[in-house]
Design a protein around this motif. Structure first.
Motif, PDB file in Angstrom:
ATOM      1  N   GLU A   1       0.827  -1.203   0.000  1.00 29.27           N
ATOM      2  CA  GLU A   1       0.000   0.000   0.000  1.00 29.27           C
ATOM      3  C   GLU A   1       0.869   1.265   0.000  1.00 29.27           C
ATOM      4  O   GLU A   1       1.924   1.293   0.625  1.00 29.27           O
ATOM      5  N   GLN A   2       0.396   2.291  -0.700  1.00 29.57           N
ATOM      6  CA  GLN A   2       1.076   3.594  -0.738  1.00 29.57           C
ATOM      7  C   GLN A   2       0.102   4.682  -0.301  1.00 29.57           C
ATOM      8  O   GLN A   2      -1.060   4.657  -0.677  1.00 29.57           O
ATOM      9  N   PHE A   3       0.599   5.624   0.458  1.00 26.54           N
ATOM     10  CA  PHE A   3      -0.190   6.789   0.859  1.00 26.54           C
ATOM     11  C   PHE A   3       0.413   7.975   0.117  1.00 26.54           C
ATOM     12  O   PHE A   3       1.569   8.328   0.344  1.00 26.54           O
ATOM     13  N   MET A   4      -0.344   8.570  -0.815  1.00 28.76           N
ATOM     14  CA  MET A   4       0.158   9.655  -1.652  1.00 28.76           C
ATOM     15  C   MET A   4      -0.405  10.992  -1.187  1.00 28.76           C
ATOM     16  O   MET A   4      -1.609  11.117  -0.963  1.00 28.76           O
ATOM     17  N   ILE A   5       0.474  11.979  -1.055  1.00 30.95           N
ATOM     18  CA  ILE A   5       0.121  13.326  -0.598  1.00 30.95           C
ATOM     19  C   ILE A   5       0.584  14.318  -1.658  1.00 30.95           C
ATOM     20  O   ILE A   5       1.764  14.329  -2.018  1.00 30.95           O
ATOM     21  N   VAL A   6      -0.328  15.148  -2.151  1.00 33.52           N
ATOM     22  CA  VAL A   6       0.044  16.146  -3.154  1.00 33.52           C
ATOM     23  C   VAL A   6       0.624  17.355  -2.432  1.00 33.52           C
ATOM     24  O   VAL A   6      -0.044  18.007  -1.644  1.00 33.52           O
ATOM     25  N   LYS A   7       1.877  17.631  -2.710  1.00 35.44           N
ATOM     26  CA  LYS A   7       2.590  18.755  -2.094  1.00 35.44           C
ATOM     27  C   LYS A   7       2.411  20.036  -2.913  1.00 35.44           C
ATOM     28  O   LYS A   7       2.361  21.128  -2.362  1.00 35.44           O
ATOM     29  N   LYS A   8       2.294  19.874  -4.239  1.00 35.80           N
ATOM     30  CA  LYS A   8       2.199  21.036  -5.132  1.00 35.80           C
ATOM     31  C   LYS A   8       1.510  20.613  -6.417  1.00 35.80           C
ATOM     32  O   LYS A   8       1.724  19.508  -6.912  1.00 35.80           O
ATOM     33  N   GLY A   9       0.671  21.503  -6.965  1.00 33.85           N
ATOM     34  CA  GLY A   9       0.099  21.298  -8.286  1.00 33.85           C
ATOM     35  C   GLY A   9      -1.233  20.575  -8.298  1.00 33.85           C
ATOM     36  O   GLY A   9      -1.875  20.376  -7.273  1.00 33.85           O
ATOM     37  N   ARG A  10      -1.614  20.164  -9.513  1.00 32.14           N
ATOM     38  CA  ARG A  10      -2.877  19.458  -9.764  1.00 32.14           C
ATOM     39  C   ARG A  10      -2.599  18.293 -10.706  1.00 32.14           C
ATOM     40  O   ARG A  10      -1.917  18.462 -11.716  1.00 32.14           O
ATOM     41  N   LEU A  11      -3.139  17.122 -10.386  1.00 31.82           N
ATOM     42  CA  LEU A  11      -2.915  15.957 -11.210  1.00 31.82           C
ATOM     43  C   LEU A  11      -4.092  15.006 -11.110  1.00 31.82           C
ATOM     44  O   LEU A  11      -4.958  15.146 -10.246  1.00 31.82           O
ATOM     45  N   ILE A  12      -4.122  14.054 -12.016  1.00 34.58           N
ATOM     46  CA  ILE A  12      -5.141  13.010 -12.013  1.00 34.58           C
ATOM     47  C   ILE A  12      -4.424  11.684 -11.858  1.00 34.58           C
ATOM     48  O   ILE A  12      -3.478  11.379 -12.594  1.00 34.58           O
ATOM     49  N   ILE A  13      -4.867  10.901 -10.888  1.00 32.45           N
ATOM     50  CA  ILE A  13      -4.361   9.546 -10.713  1.00 32.45           C
ATOM     51  C   ILE A  13      -5.477   8.602 -11.139  1.00 32.45           C
ATOM     52  O   ILE A  13      -6.585   8.665 -10.604  1.00 32.45           O
ATOM     53  N   HIS A  14      -5.181   7.771 -12.129  1.00 34.50           N
ATOM     54  CA  HIS A  14      -6.157   6.800 -12.628  1.00 34.50           C
ATOM     55  C   HIS A  14      -5.931   5.502 -11.857  1.00 34.50           C
ATOM     56  O   HIS A  14      -4.866   4.895 -11.951  1.00 34.50           O
ATOM     57  N   LEU A  15      -6.921   5.111 -11.049  1.00 32.25           N
ATOM     58  CA  LEU A  15      -6.809   3.952 -10.173  1.00 32.25           C
ATOM     59  C   LEU A  15      -8.112   3.173 -10.204  1.00 32.25           C
ATOM     60  O   LEU A  15      -9.178   3.758  -9.992  1.00 32.25           O
TER      61      LEU A  15
END
Length: 99
Positions: free
Chosen positions: A39-53
């Motif tokens: 398992e991974q815990f992802m935190i957006v520090k900067k910007g805008r993105l789309i994660i397809h999951l």
């Protein structure tokens, strides 16, 4: 065929309990489909993105988080330049789905 552009991946920290990796890239860059053994815990520090999951697009921006389950393929598409911090177990390995 559209090839993914370069996204920088850098190890920031690791101990016996977890490791921290930073992903960073410019607008419109993509990370081709990959998966992790844990398992991974992802935190957006900067910007805008789309994660397809799991067949769903998750639009994330600064301060937003997403848990990526072990073994689930995911991809990333940057809407703006971005930085994401990924926290996972120390033995977790990520691999591109086509390798």
């Amino acid at each position: 065929m559209n090839m993914p552009l370069h996204i920088e991946e850098r190890a920031l920290y690791q101990n016996d309990l977890f490791k921290v990796v930073q992903l960073a890239g410019a607008e419109r860059q993509r990370l081709r489909t990959r998966y992790a053994t844990g398992e991974q815990f992802m935190i957006v520090k900067k910007g805008r993105l789309i994660i397809h999951l799991n067949g769903t697009d998750h639009e994330l921006s600064r301060g937003k988080t997403l848990v990526v389950p072990a073994g689930q393929p995911y991809g990333l598409r940057a809407m703006t330049s971005f930085e994401v911090i990924s926290v996972m177990g120390p033995s977790v390995v990520t691999t591109f789905a086509d390798e």
